[in-house]
Design an enzyme around this catalytic site. Structure first.
Site, PDB file in Angstrom:
ATOM      1  CG  HIS A 196      -4.166   5.277  -6.688  1.00  0.00           C
ATOM      2  ND1 HIS A 196      -5.038   5.747  -7.621  1.00  0.00           N
ATOM      3  CD2 HIS A 196      -2.923   5.551  -7.180  1.00  0.00           C
ATOM      4  CE1 HIS A 196      -4.374   6.263  -8.637  1.00  0.00           C
ATOM      5  NE2 HIS A 196      -3.089   6.172  -8.404  1.00  0.00           N
TER       6      HIS A 196
HETATM    7  C1  UD1 Z   1       1.902   3.749  -8.775  1.00  0.00           C
HETATM    8  C2  UD1 Z   1       2.444   5.034  -9.383  1.00  0.00           C
HETATM    9  C3  UD1 Z   1       1.308   6.040  -9.555  1.00  0.00           C
HETATM   10  C4  UD1 Z   1       0.151   5.424 -10.331  1.00  0.00           C
HETATM   11  C5  UD1 Z   1      -0.256   4.102  -9.712  1.00  0.00           C
HETATM   12  C6  UD1 Z   1      -1.276   3.446 -10.601  1.00  0.00           C
HETATM   13  C7  UD1 Z   1       4.731   5.688  -8.788  1.00  0.00           C
HETATM   14  C8  UD1 Z   1       5.567   6.581  -7.937  1.00  0.00           C
HETATM   15  N1  UD1 Z   1       3.432   5.664  -8.506  1.00  0.00           N
HETATM   16  O1  UD1 Z   1       1.414   4.060  -7.481  1.00  0.00           O
HETATM   17  O2  UD1 Z   1       1.778   7.161 -10.275  1.00  0.00           O
HETATM   18  O3  UD1 Z   1      -0.923   6.324 -10.287  1.00  0.00           O
HETATM   19  O4  UD1 Z   1       0.876   3.240  -9.595  1.00  0.00           O
HETATM   20  O5  UD1 Z   1      -2.015   2.472  -9.946  1.00  0.00           O
HETATM   21  O6  UD1 Z   1       5.257   5.044  -9.656  1.00  0.00           O
HETATM   22  N2  UD1 Z   1       0.895  -3.232  -4.192  1.00  0.00           N
HETATM   23  C9  UD1 Z   1       0.399  -4.513  -4.132  1.00  0.00           C
HETATM   24  N3  UD1 Z   1       0.278  -5.205  -5.302  1.00  0.00           N
HETATM   25  C10 UD1 Z   1       0.665  -4.698  -6.500  1.00  0.00           C
HETATM   26  C11 UD1 Z   1       1.190  -3.404  -6.536  1.00  0.00           C
HETATM   27  C12 UD1 Z   1       1.301  -2.679  -5.383  1.00  0.00           C
HETATM   28  O7  UD1 Z   1       0.039  -5.013  -3.085  1.00  0.00           O
HETATM   29  O8  UD1 Z   1       0.533  -5.397  -7.525  1.00  0.00           O
HETATM   30  C13 UD1 Z   1       0.954  -2.442  -2.931  1.00  0.00           C
HETATM   31  C14 UD1 Z   1       2.283  -2.549  -2.197  1.00  0.00           C
HETATM   32  O9  UD1 Z   1       2.001  -2.544  -0.836  1.00  0.00           O
HETATM   33  C15 UD1 Z   1       2.978  -1.247  -2.585  1.00  0.00           C
HETATM   34  C16 UD1 Z   1       1.812  -0.277  -2.749  1.00  0.00           C
HETATM   35  O10 UD1 Z   1       0.737  -1.072  -3.249  1.00  0.00           O
HETATM   36  O11 UD1 Z   1       3.891  -0.824  -1.621  1.00  0.00           O
HETATM   37  C17 UD1 Z   1       2.096   0.865  -3.685  1.00  0.00           C
HETATM   38  O12 UD1 Z   1       2.540   0.388  -4.972  1.00  0.00           O
HETATM   39  P1  UD1 Z   1       3.514   1.305  -5.875  1.00  0.00           P
HETATM   40  O13 UD1 Z   1       3.665   0.701  -7.207  1.00  0.00           O
HETATM   41  O14 UD1 Z   1       4.748   1.650  -5.139  1.00  0.00           O
HETATM   42  O15 UD1 Z   1       2.729   2.662  -5.982  1.00  0.00           O
HETATM   43  P2  UD1 Z   1       1.221   2.927  -6.409  1.00  0.00           P
HETATM   44  O16 UD1 Z   1       0.534   3.578  -5.269  1.00  0.00           O
HETATM   45  O17 UD1 Z   1       0.630   1.701  -6.978  1.00  0.00           O
HETATM   46  N1  UDP Z   2      -8.594   0.737 -13.717  1.00  0.00           N
HETATM   47  C1  UDP Z   2      -9.052  -0.565 -13.843  1.00  0.00           C
HETATM   48  N2  UDP Z   2      -9.520  -1.201 -12.723  1.00  0.00           N
HETATM   49  C2  UDP Z   2      -9.587  -0.596 -11.496  1.00  0.00           C
HETATM   50  C3  UDP Z   2      -9.121   0.748 -11.390  1.00  0.00           C
HETATM   51  C4  UDP Z   2      -8.617   1.377 -12.515  1.00  0.00           C
HETATM   52  O1  UDP Z   2      -9.047  -1.126 -14.933  1.00  0.00           O
HETATM   53  O2  UDP Z   2     -10.031  -1.229 -10.534  1.00  0.00           O
HETATM   54  C5  UDP Z   2      -8.065   1.422 -14.912  1.00  0.00           C
HETATM   55  C6  UDP Z   2      -8.804   2.694 -15.247  1.00  0.00           C
HETATM   56  O3  UDP Z   2      -9.925   2.418 -16.058  1.00  0.00           O
HETATM   57  C7  UDP Z   2      -7.728   3.492 -15.957  1.00  0.00           C
HETATM   58  C8  UDP Z   2      -6.456   3.102 -15.233  1.00  0.00           C
HETATM   59  O4  UDP Z   2      -6.735   1.840 -14.618  1.00  0.00           O
HETATM   60  O5  UDP Z   2      -7.617   3.091 -17.323  1.00  0.00           O
HETATM   61  C9  UDP Z   2      -6.100   4.118 -14.199  1.00  0.00           C
HETATM   62  O6  UDP Z   2      -5.122   3.602 -13.367  1.00  0.00           O
HETATM   63  P1  UDP Z   2      -4.831   4.150 -11.892  1.00  0.00           P
HETATM   64  O7  UDP Z   2      -6.006   4.879 -11.385  1.00  0.00           O
HETATM   65  O8  UDP Z   2      -4.318   3.006 -11.115  1.00  0.00           O
HETATM   66  O9  UDP Z   2      -3.583   5.119 -12.103  1.00  0.00           O
HETATM   67  P2  UDP Z   2      -3.400   6.643 -12.581  1.00  0.00           P
HETATM   68  O10 UDP Z   2      -4.153   6.845 -13.838  1.00  0.00           O
HETATM   69  O11 UDP Z   2      -3.844   7.521 -11.466  1.00  0.00           O
HETATM   70  O12 UDP Z   2      -1.935   6.770 -12.756  1.00  0.00           O
END
Ligand code: UD1
Ligand code: UDP
Length: 375
Positions: free
Chosen positions: A204
């Site tokens: 991601h």
């Molecule tokens: C964010 C965090 C990242 C973390 C990740 C965990 C920042 C800068 N990044 O990244 O550190 O590892 O969360 O998962 O804070 N979207 C949906 N539904 C949702 C949420 C997001 O469709 O419920 C889509 C939207 O198109 C959005 C994109 O995902 O633009 C990215 O979401 P965003 O929260 O900005 O960043 P993440 O990549 O999720």
């Molecule tokens: N996770 C989950 N379901 C998923 C993917 C991740 O429950 O489909 C959990 C995973 O076990 C871990 C956390 O989400 O506890 C990690 O989140 P993510 O990878 O989104 O973010 P990061 O740790 O890179 O910030």
């Protein structure tokens, strides 16, 4: 003691849950503020239900947007809530935009601020998370580090006061939820999987998803593996895969790739602990792989969780197909696994430190500038 916890993204719900349980057990009052950074049921609600987190008293419903806009919208909403609530401590978790907005709002109001998962560094300023971590650490009064490396990283930046190595609350959560995952998750049967006969992948990070070329290369590499690769797709990645499908539909249909929606925590733990290898660019999943004793291949050029690499359980492969395939075929399961992430009581330690500190302390900058010192 009155605590206000700020969360917003999937990993934060998991990091915050053990602290919530410990606060409730020790009779403290906790208010949860959800920024709304993650909002799909599968990215948010499912974790509140499974982890029995209190329903957020405030949900800012900020949603998705550019970094500046999103952080600013959160900052303004959080400031309003904090001004009214005036908690004894504001807790922020990890390194997302929700973390930074919470940290800025608390420090501008001079409210005591504690950062859970402090001191992590990738030393890669291309990552938005690296900025969020550094800035949050530098305005926190209490810094709860999961590892020795995190403590050292802070010392190198001159932060030594208010630093406590407590272990990792994600480990607390894993210990509590692995037995429940075994008991309640039906994902192995649902996907017709046998333990050790499949791999689990998650991707991601923007640098892996936002370039169609890199995402395509990663998918092609996964499709070259002999076993089934189960791939729960993050919404950011889903958006990019839909784009990619316009030109490379066959890639998504590779026979060994099993693309599924994001999973709840119990299903995810079940899939992690039964996988032969985990391939991921997630921070939390690298740690969990180590915690459940499954080798990890990190699809990034570096990691904050260097101890897992030093222990031989995590291989940094970046996006290079050869390195990924070689690492995925390697099996370091015979190597020892020492307790890198504490003893499973990080949340209790955090609550004890919060209780013991009456008020805020300022981080001490120890890198003195000699010419500014008076004799
Ligand atoms: C964010 C965090 C990242 C973390 C990740 C965990 C920042 C800068 N990044 O990244 O550190 O590892 O969360 O998962 O804070 N979207 C949906 N539904 C949702 C949420 C997001 O469709 O419920 C889509 C939207 O198109 C959005 C994109 O995902 O633009 C990215 O979401 P965003 O929260 O900005 O960043 P993440 O990549 O999720
Ligand atoms: N996770 C989950 N379901 C998923 C993917 C991740 O429950 O489909 C959990 C995973 O076990 C871990 C956390 O989400 O506890 C990690 O989140 P993510 O990878 O989104 O973010 P990061 O740790 O890179 O910030």
């Amino acid at each position: 003691m009155r605590i206000l916890s700020i969360v917003g993204a999937r990993p934060q719900f998991i990091k915050a849950a053990p602290v919530s349980w410990a606060l409730a057990e020790m009779g403290h009052s906790e208010t949860i503020l959800h920024t709304g950074q993650h909002y799909d049921d599968r990215m948010s609600r499912v974790f509140f239900q499974e982890l029995e987190l209190p329903i957020p008293a405030f949900n800012l419903k900020v949603g998705s947007g550019s970094h500046g806009w999103q952080t600013a919208a959160m900052l303004s909403g959080i400031e309003e809530v904090l001004s009214k609530e005036k908690p004894d401590w504001v807790l922020v978790y990890g390194d997302t935009n929700s973390t930074l907005a919470g940290a800025l709002a608390a420090s501008k109001l001079r409210l005591p601020l504690a950062h859970v998962e402090a001191g992590l560094r990738s030393f890669n300023r291309e990552m938005p998370e690296e900025h969020n971590r550094v800035l949050t650490d530098h305005c926190s009064d209490l810094l709860f580090c999961p590892t020795h490396t995190a403590v050292r990283n802070l010392a190198q930046e001159g932060i030594t006061r208010g630093v406590e190595r407590v272990g990792d609350t994600m480990y607390d959560a894993v210990l509590r939820y692995i037995p429940l995952a075994r008991e309640r998750s039906g994902i192995m049967e649902k996907l017709n999987l046998e333990p050790q006969k499949y791999l689990l992948a998650t991707i991601h990070r923007p640098y892996n998803t936002d370039s169609p070329e890199i995402l395509k290369q990663l998918l092609m590499t996964l499709s070259r593996l002999d076993e089934t690769v189960v791939f729960p797709v993050h919404p950011r990645t889903r958006r990019m895969l839909i784009e990619l499908a316009r030109t490379h539909l066959s890639l998504l249909g590779a026979p060994n790739l099993c693309l599924i929606d994001p999973l709840g925590y119990l299903d995810m733990l079940a899939l992690e602990s039964n996988a032969r290898v985990i391939l991921t660019d997630s921070g939390g999943i690298q740690k969990e792989a180590y915690m459940v004793g499954v080798p990890c291949v990190t699809l990034r050029p570096e990691t904050e969780w260097v101890e897992t690499v030093e222990a031989g359980w995590n291989t940094i492969a970046g996006t290079d197909p050869k390195r990924i395939l070689a690492a995925a075929r390697n099996n370091p399961r015979h190597l020892p696994r020492r307790q890198i992430f504490g003893s499973g009581d990080a949340a209790y330690r955090i609550v004890a430190h919060l209780t013991a500190r009456a008020g805020p302390t300022c981080p001490v900058i120890s890198n003195r500038v000699p010419e500014l010192e008076f004799a």
